[in-house]
Design an enzyme around this catalytic site. Structure first.
Site, PDB file in Angstrom:
ATOM      1  N   SER A 280      42.543   5.607   1.446  1.00 51.49           N
ATOM      2  CA  SER A 280      43.742   4.935   0.993  1.00 51.49           C
ATOM      3  C   SER A 280      43.274   4.152  -0.035  1.00 51.49           C
ATOM      4  O   SER A 280      42.169   3.713  -0.084  1.00 51.49           O
ATOM      5  CB  SER A 280      44.666   4.208   2.012  1.00 51.49           C
ATOM      6  OG  SER A 280      43.963   2.836   2.190  1.00 51.49           O
ATOM      7  N   ASP A 281      43.852   3.611  -0.972  1.00 57.26           N
ATOM      8  CA  ASP A 281      43.677   2.540  -1.962  1.00 57.26           C
ATOM      9  C   ASP A 281      43.977   1.336  -1.243  1.00 57.26           C
ATOM     10  O   ASP A 281      44.562   1.276   0.007  1.00 57.26           O
ATOM     11  CB  ASP A 281      44.477   2.563  -3.221  1.00 57.26           C
ATOM     12  CG  ASP A 281      43.608   2.014  -4.376  1.00 57.26           C
ATOM     13  OD1 ASP A 281      42.931   0.964  -3.968  1.00 57.26           O
ATOM     14  OD2 ASP A 281      43.940   2.068  -5.572  1.00 57.26           O
ATOM     15  N   TRP A 282      43.356   0.222  -1.584  1.00 60.93           N
ATOM     16  CA  TRP A 282      43.500  -1.390  -0.856  1.00 60.93           C
ATOM     17  C   TRP A 282      45.049  -1.265  -0.617  1.00 60.93           C
ATOM     18  O   TRP A 282      45.825  -1.433  -1.736  1.00 60.93           O
ATOM     19  CB  TRP A 282      43.100  -2.200  -1.943  1.00 60.93           C
ATOM     20  CG  TRP A 282      43.122  -3.507  -1.475  1.00 60.93           C
ATOM     21  CD1 TRP A 282      43.935  -4.343  -1.144  1.00 60.93           C
ATOM     22  CD2 TRP A 282      41.840  -4.570  -1.015  1.00 60.93           C
ATOM     23  NE1 TRP A 282      43.744  -5.591  -0.769  1.00 60.93           N
ATOM     24  CE2 TRP A 282      42.303  -5.630  -0.525  1.00 60.93           C
ATOM     25  CE3 TRP A 282      40.537  -4.172  -1.058  1.00 60.93           C
ATOM     26  CZ2 TRP A 282      41.643  -6.626  -0.056  1.00 60.93           C
ATOM     27  CZ3 TRP A 282      39.816  -5.287  -0.690  1.00 60.93           C
ATOM     28  CH2 TRP A 282      40.274  -6.366  -0.290  1.00 60.93           C
ATOM     29  N   HIS A 283      45.491  -1.093   0.496  1.00 67.89           N
ATOM     30  CA  HIS A 283      46.716  -1.578   0.963  1.00 67.89           C
ATOM     31  C   HIS A 283      47.821  -0.557   0.553  1.00 67.89           C
ATOM     32  O   HIS A 283      49.076  -0.778   0.449  1.00 67.89           O
ATOM     33  CB  HIS A 283      47.275  -2.902   0.670  1.00 67.89           C
ATOM     34  CG  HIS A 283      48.284  -3.736   1.485  1.00 67.89           C
ATOM     35  ND1 HIS A 283      49.423  -3.921   1.189  1.00 67.89           N
ATOM     36  CD2 HIS A 283      48.547  -3.722   3.024  1.00 67.89           C
ATOM     37  CE1 HIS A 283      50.239  -4.092   2.269  1.00 67.89           C
ATOM     38  NE2 HIS A 283      49.623  -4.174   3.193  1.00 67.89           N
ATOM     39  N   SER A 284      47.366   0.590  -0.038  1.00 71.55           N
ATOM     40  CA  SER A 284      48.414   1.441  -0.498  1.00 71.55           C
ATOM     41  C   SER A 284      49.214   2.091   0.443  1.00 71.55           C
ATOM     42  O   SER A 284      50.407   2.680   0.370  1.00 71.55           O
ATOM     43  CB  SER A 284      47.592   2.596  -1.300  1.00 71.55           C
ATOM     44  OG  SER A 284      47.047   3.294  -0.552  1.00 71.55           O
TER      45      SER A 284
END
Ligand code: BGC
Length: 750
Positions: A280-284
């Site tokens: 995932s992207d950061w907290h996506s």
């Protein structure tokens, strides 16, 4: 042959003894090892492998979580001693001794900073990009970083978007070629080498199409644009063995990437057969909630897992909710097992089970060879956009130079965005390089004028004007600070910030010739200032060795060869802007009625009725693929090996390129094609290939490209890839608006 096989089997027998002696099992394949390990793991240990957290150093809480197998990878720890200490807990204290992976955004260098990626893309030289990634990998791996989140492969067509700087430009062919080079540079030939770093193709997908160039914004992308423009660089990276893919923050057509089964499951996993890590992207995944796509974090975790996003980067979603979701039948154990397999596989491939620790104290940072490569990259990344009366390279007759502007001596800012580890004390600024190289030969009058790019304070203008008056030529180093581009750093006004325009205006009044050097993370709107300067050298943020490279370029020890990897707009209002646009039903010709010429109370029909702006016309300031040199190149003798192509055939397209100037130089020769009529409309031009050649004065070379039927394929809006019969135009060209043109016909044939 026979002898070799005997030797090989002897070797295996010998190895078996060695393993037996140490009480180890002879190794199976990585897949077997992974399966064996997986079969011993508890549910909690499995979810732990999917959990990536940001580093907070070493403390009791982290130590306990690692010991319990609740963490699979750690982001942003770069102290080798802490890395070893954390790793020791994983290896010695956790039940199954599974090592951690340490990750970092190593985007354009670790310590030795290379030009920002968009700058590197201006080199159009895969080797420059590969070298940059290799140096970055060697330095990052030396402290224990074995996973980076690069290359960024988002096709970018909008200079307002701060992250355009991280991209490899607007073109799918160029970005694919350079993206593959970056993957190669990071990963080396073999991931298990201690200097290899796993790459990550990001952000999948369509992140660069953020509406209005505002970061994280909605993207609306038709099926054909997605497949024809935005996805090809990812496909190329996947085919090149890129070890991971990161999904993007944005939604496309209503579906955020972290929950986009069409993108991740259908295209990436099923069509492209990608069976490595998706992160995932950061907290996506957590952001699926504000997107309005998930009710709460638990629902978001369910969506993320079912979308086959293997690694949860800082969402803190899988760990707390995966067990409940399994019990409720919302996720399947098989999906988790597959995700864990992918993580373990990478750990084996990186050799972390055999060599979990990093040897501290072997300092490779800022090695001479690294600095040299960074300088070469900065030389090749600079794009000469204007050079009236050949002011550049500066003549031997020049006795004095005025060095002015906020970027002349900005060691931090010239490194650009996404620099966490580069140390500004190693930066060679233009001022430092000019003094070092020419301090004893020339009078250098330094007066900054403005202390930083956004500075509005005019109190030092008079000193700058004085320095200008006392000099033969003005070198103005302007642009934008590093912090004005990059993630979440978008601008609606992309002109020179602060009072730089006003300072330039005063300097222009002196009548001294001005060389404008711009360091920036995006194209800077400059059309109003351009008439005041004789030469315009655009360098993006050129990195650690930028000053040394620029000095060589300004004085002709090096010759500019970069070409724009993006269309350079005249005005920001033209955004998004790109060369491979559609023609429209009313393409503008040359007879534009502009805002100054409209008669009072003009009737509606007098305005041309074509596809252009009254105040900006239809063309950019500089087209995609454009860049000048200190020499000139002449294109002639375009030849096609045939004018009809069929399904199994090929066309050789060649021309002669001659250096008609007085200096050796490199030229980036570009091949464009236009499919004139299609069942969906086709772009006015598409780059298909390119080559960078070096020519001595007077030297001519034949440059030839091969086009096959497959190169003419495109996607429609129904997920169908087509190859259509018809007429095609073809150009070999120095940029996207000029060149030699011919045509051919494609017929399927037998
Ligand atoms: C960025 C990614 C980056 C990640 C980890 C995010 O905010 O979008 O590009 O890799 O942070 O730092």
């Amino acid at each position: 042959m026979k002898i070799t096989s005997i030797k090989y089997s002897n070797l295996l027998i010998g190895m078996a003894f060695v393993f037996a002696a140490y009480g180890k099992q002879p190794d199976g394949s990585i897949d077997q090892k992974v399966d064996q390990l997986l079969s011993q793991m508890t549910w909690e240990e499995k979810i732990g492998q999917l959990n990536q957290i940001a580093s907070y150093g070493l403390n009791d809480d982290i130590a306990a979580r690692i010991k319990n197998g609740a963490i699979g990878s750690i982001l942003n720890e770069v102290d080798p001693k802490t890395i070893n200490a954390l790793q020791e807990i994983a290896v010695k204290d956790s039940r199954l001794s599974i090592p951690l992976i340490f990750a970092r955004d190593v985007i354009h260098g670790f310590k030795t900073i290379f030009p920002v990626p968009l700058g590197q893309a201006s080199s159009w030289n895969p080797l420059v990009v590969e070298n940059g990634a290799r140096v970055a990998a060697v330095e990052a791996a030396s402290v224990g970083i074995r996973w980076t989140f690069a290359p960024m492969l988002d096709i970018s067509r909008d200079h307002r978007w701060g992250r355009i700087v991280e991209s490899l430009g607007e073109d799918p062919v160029l970005a694919s070629r350079l993206g593959v080079a970056m993957v190669k540079g990071f990963q080396g030939d073999d991931l298990s080498q201690p200097t290899s770093v796993a790459a990550c193709a990001k952000h999948y997908a369509g992140y660069g199409a953020a509406e209005s160039g505002r970061d994280y914004n909605t993207a609306i992308i038709s099926g054909e644009q997605l497949r024809n423009v935005y996805l090809p660089p990812f496909k190329a990276a996947v085919d090149a063995g890129c070890a991971s893919v990161m999904v993007s923050f944005n939604e496309i057509n209503g579906v955020p990437s972290s929950g986009n089964e069409y993108l991740v499951k259908q295209i990436l996993r099923d069509e492209w057969r990608y069976d490595d890590i998706v992160v995932s992207d950061w907290h996506s995944i957590g952001e699926l909630v504000p997107h309005g796509f998930a009710r709460d974090l638990k629902h978001a975790a369910e969506i993320g897992i079912n979308t086959t996003i293997d690694v949860d980067m800082e969402n803190h979603a899988y760990l707390p909710f995966a067990a409940e979701l399994l019990k409720e039948g919302k996720i399947k154990e098989a999906v988790i097992n597959q995700a864990v397999r992918r993580v373990l596989k990478l750990k084996y491939e990186l050799g972390l089970f055999d060599r979990p620790y990093i040897k501290t104290g072997n300092n490779v940072m800022y090695a001479d060879a690294h600095l040299q490569k960074a300088k070469e990259a900065a030389v090749e990344s600079a794009v000469l956009l204007k050079n009236e009366n050949n002011l550049l390279p500066l003549s031997q007759k020049i006795r004095s130079i005025a060095v002015i502007g906020p970027m002349a001596d900005a060691p931090h800012d010239q490194m650009g965005t996404w620099v966490f580890d580069g140390d500004k004390t190693h930066t060679v600024t233009p001022l430092a390089a000019l003094f070092a190289e020419y301090g004893d030969k020339l009078k250098i009058n330094y007066a900054q004028g403005l202390t930083f790019s956004r500075d509005m304070n005019r109190s030092k203008f008079s000193q700058a004007v004085e320095a200008a008056r006392a000099s033969d030529v003005i070198l103005f180093f302007g642009g934008e600070e590093a912090i004005l581009s990059g993630e979440a750093h978008c601008r609606a006004d992309i002109g020179l910030p602060g009072a730089q325009r006003e300072l330039l205006a005063e300097l222009a009044q002196t009548g001294k010739p001005i060389v404008l050097v711009v360091m920036a993370g995006r194209a800077i709107e400059i059309y109003r200032e351009l008439p005041w300067v004789k030469s315009y050298l655009f360098t993006f943020h050129p990195g650690t060795m930028g000053g040394a490279a620029l000095t060589d370029l300004l004085f002709g020890k090096a010759v500019p060869s970069g070409k724009l990897p993006v269309t350079y707009p005249k005005m920001v209002g033209q955004s998004p802007i790109y060369y491979n646009h559609k023609n429209s039903g009313r393409p503008a010709g040359d007879d534009l009625q502009t805002i100054e010429n409209i008669p009072l109370e003009a009737g509606q029909v007098s305005l041309g009725n074509t596809n252009y702006y009254l105040d900006a016309g239809q063309s950019p300031l500089f087209p995609f693929g454009f860049g000048l040199s200190y020499t000139t190149f002449e294109y002639s003798d375009l030849k096609l090996s045939t004018t009809t192509l069929d399904k199994s055939g090929k066309i050789e397209i060649s021309c002669t390129v001659k250096n008609t100037g007085m200096r050796a130089g490199a030229e980036i020769v570009q091949l464009y094609v236009c499919d004139r009529v299609g069942t969906i409309t086709r772009p006015v031009k598409e780059l298909k290939d390119f080559d960078k050649i070096v020519l001595q004065p007077g030297e001519a070379k034949t440059v030839s490209f091969t086009l096959a039927a497959d190169d003419l394929k495109f996607w429609n809006n129904h997920d169908e890839e087509l190859l259509e019969e018809g007429d095609y135009s073809v150009w070999i060209a120095p940029n996207s608006t000029e060149g030699l043109e011919s045509s051919f016909t494609y017929l399927h044939g037998k």
